[in-house]
Design an enzyme around this catalytic site. Structure first.
Site, mmCIF file in Angstrom:
data_model
loop_
_atom_site.group_PDB
_atom_site.id
_atom_site.type_symbol
_atom_site.label_atom_id
_atom_site.label_comp_id
_atom_site.label_asym_id
_atom_site.label_seq_id
_atom_site.Cartn_x
_atom_site.Cartn_y
_atom_site.Cartn_z
ATOM 1 N N ASP A 244 31.574 16.012 94.822
ATOM 2 C CA ASP A 244 30.774 14.889 94.327
ATOM 3 C C ASP A 244 30.905 13.736 95.341
ATOM 4 O OD1 ASP A 244 33.444 14.222 93.676
ATOM 5 O OD2 ASP A 244 32.755 12.829 92.140
ATOM 6 N N ASP B 131 36.553 13.616 94.495
ATOM 7 C CA ASP B 131 37.699 13.915 93.614
ATOM 8 C C ASP B 131 37.404 15.203 92.832
ATOM 9 O OD1 ASP B 131 35.768 12.711 92.011
ATOM 10 O OD2 ASP B 131 37.167 11.337 91.015
ATOM 11 N N ASP C 265 32.584 11.061 95.770
ATOM 12 C CA ASP C 265 33.860 10.526 96.279
ATOM 13 C C ASP C 265 34.923 11.622 96.396
ATOM 14 O OD1 ASP C 265 34.225 10.730 93.507
ATOM 15 O OD2 ASP C 265 35.536 8.972 93.423
ATOM 16 N N SER D 58 31.105 7.428 92.668
ATOM 17 C CA SER D 58 31.385 8.837 92.412
ATOM 18 C C SER D 58 30.129 9.720 92.490
ATOM 19 C CB SER D 58 32.095 8.968 91.062
ATOM 20 O OG SER D 58 32.517 10.290 90.846
#
Ligand code: MG
Length: 455
Positions: A241, A245, A243, A100
């Site tokens: 960010d 999400d 990843d 992440s």
């Protein structure tokens, strides 16, 4: 107090994470894959973010899953919400190699259930027990799982986001996207172009060394995005960010939009369209409740962590309640008509829709929000839960609630003291509509905390 069941050891609030080659090694990822495959038989979709250690981790994950008899579909490099969308209704589960927002040296695994949500705590505990007890259901030669690669599945996600909005809603709008060299390089610009926007990018080439900025989108890291928004005359800039999400924004003047304000702008828009419940953790700004109430909606609070928000939204909806939106004050927003997880690409598309449907610029929408003053801090504590228990006693005469740690409310000022999910420390948040009140309450809390720290 929340009854403590068995605690997760390896997995934190958002999956298992560690430094690649040190705490997070392919052998461990293999075990996670084999344990998950032992619990959830069937077809599992897997993918990864752009980190340099991602491919070796993904190979280990797939080996574990196939060894446990699962058939694996490799979706390649893609955002976590894209994998979650692909899994939802079409697979028996999923697993994502990602750390992440953590720096490039980190990596980890997020485990996804068949409904597209992250695995709940009680099942993560069972998964960990299987790993620790070596209760891995490794299959004989004739039951080993197969593997296919299907990188085109990502298009299902892009199309699903686009379908939520009227055709060409972004026509004439210029947007700058900063995917941070992460997996949204191939999704968010595409989504916005399909909505009719003109798109420019910063850090738009995938690179697991993150040469342009760190995976956590901070105001300092987004200087290049701000500059391009200003020089190009774009309506806004959006950054993700590691990843994707989460999505954060800079307005048309290049100013960073604080994430609670971003959340509030979306709440205001959605609550004007429909009435219902907004779900968010106790750590979120009071701003969200103020806007929701003003528009005739209500707020349900959860523990801190997107998975608790998503699962609460899901269960409220199952009870027949109207849940219109949810999210955290960190740019992680959940659109229940789309899927029950944070989705950065969907959030970027929603901002296009919000700006296209009114005459106000993003800076004007943010400027009209009520002002709140938030102070955040952290204090090291060997056993954070013990300290929180003592503090509950110290504040026994106040209005205190215990959804996560203790939240003390005094008219328009509140303070939250909670144990970190991953480190031996407590986190403190104080917020008020008045800066002086926020500061004096913060100092009062810190005094009481230091009096209760073991000497
Ligand atoms: Mg993330």
């Amino acid at each position: 107090m929340r009854p403590e069941t068995q605690k997760k050891q390896l997995f934190g609030t958002n999956g298992a994470r560690g430094i690649a080659g040190k705490d997070m090694v392919p052998a461990l990822v293999f075990q996670i894959g084999a344990a998950f495959g032992s619990m959830r038989k069937g077809r599992i979709a897997v993918g990864r973010d752009t980190r340099t250690s991602g491919n070796s981790m993904l190979l280990a994950l797939k080996a574990g899953l196939r060894g446990a008899g699962c058939d694996v579909v490799d979706c390649g490099v893609l955002p976590t919400p894209a994998l979650q969308y692909i899994v939802k209704d079409n697979f028996d589960g999923g697993a994502m190699i990602t750390a992440s927002h953590n720096p490039p040296e980190y990596n980890g695994v997020k485990v996804i259930e068949a409904d597209g949500t992250e695995m709940a705590d009680e099942d993560i505990v069972k998964l960990e027990q299987r790993m620790f007890n070596r209760a891995l259901d490794v299959q004989p030669w004739d039951r080993v799982g197969h593997e296919v690669s299907d990188p085109a599945l990502i298009n299902q996600y892009v199309m699903a986001v686009v379908r939520h909005f009227p055709s060409q809603i972004g026509r004439g709008m210029l947007v700058v996207v900063d995917p941070g060299s992460g997996p949204a390089c191939t999704t968010t610009p595409e989504i916005l172009k399909m909505l009719g926007c003109q798109v420019l990018t910063v850090n738009g080439t995938m690179d697991g060394r993150f040469p342009g900025r760190m995976p956590e989108p901070t105001p300092e890291g987004l200087a290049a995005l701000s500059q391009l928004v200003i020089s190009s005359g774009a309506s806004f800039g959006v950054a993700h960010d590691g990843d994707a999400d989460r999505a954060v924004f800079v307005d048309e003047k290049g100013n960073y939009v604080e994430e609670n304000q971003e959340f509030a702008v979306v709440v205001q828009h959605l609550c004007q369209q429909q009435k219902g419940i907004i779900v968010t953790p106790v750590s979120t700004s009071q701003l969200i409740e103020a806007i929701a109430r003003r528009e005739g909606c209500s707020v349900t609070y959860t523990r801190v962590g997107s998975i608790y928000v998503a699962r609460t939204m899901h269960s409220l909806e199952k009870e027949g309640k109207k849940v219109i939106f949810g999210g955290e004050g960190n740019g992680g927003l959940i659109f229940p008509g789309h899927q029950f997880c944070r989705d950065g690409g969907m959030t970027a598309a929603m901002m296009v829709s919000i700006l296209a449907s009114g005459n106000e610029k993003l800076s004007e929408l943010v400027g009209r929000l009520p002002k709140r003053h938030m102070i955040k801090d952290r204090v090291r504590a060997a056993i954070p839960e013990k300290l929180i228990e003592k503090l509950g006693h110290a504040f026994r005469d106040d209005l205190v609630e215990h959804t996560d740690g203790i939240k003390i409310s005094r008219s328009s000022t509140w303070g939250l003291i909670r144990a970190s999910g991953t480190e031996p420390l407590i986190r403190i948040i104080v917020e008020s509509d008045d800066r002086v009140h926020a500061e004096s309450f913060f100092h009062e809390l810190m005094d009481i905390i230091s009096q209760n720290l073991p000497r």
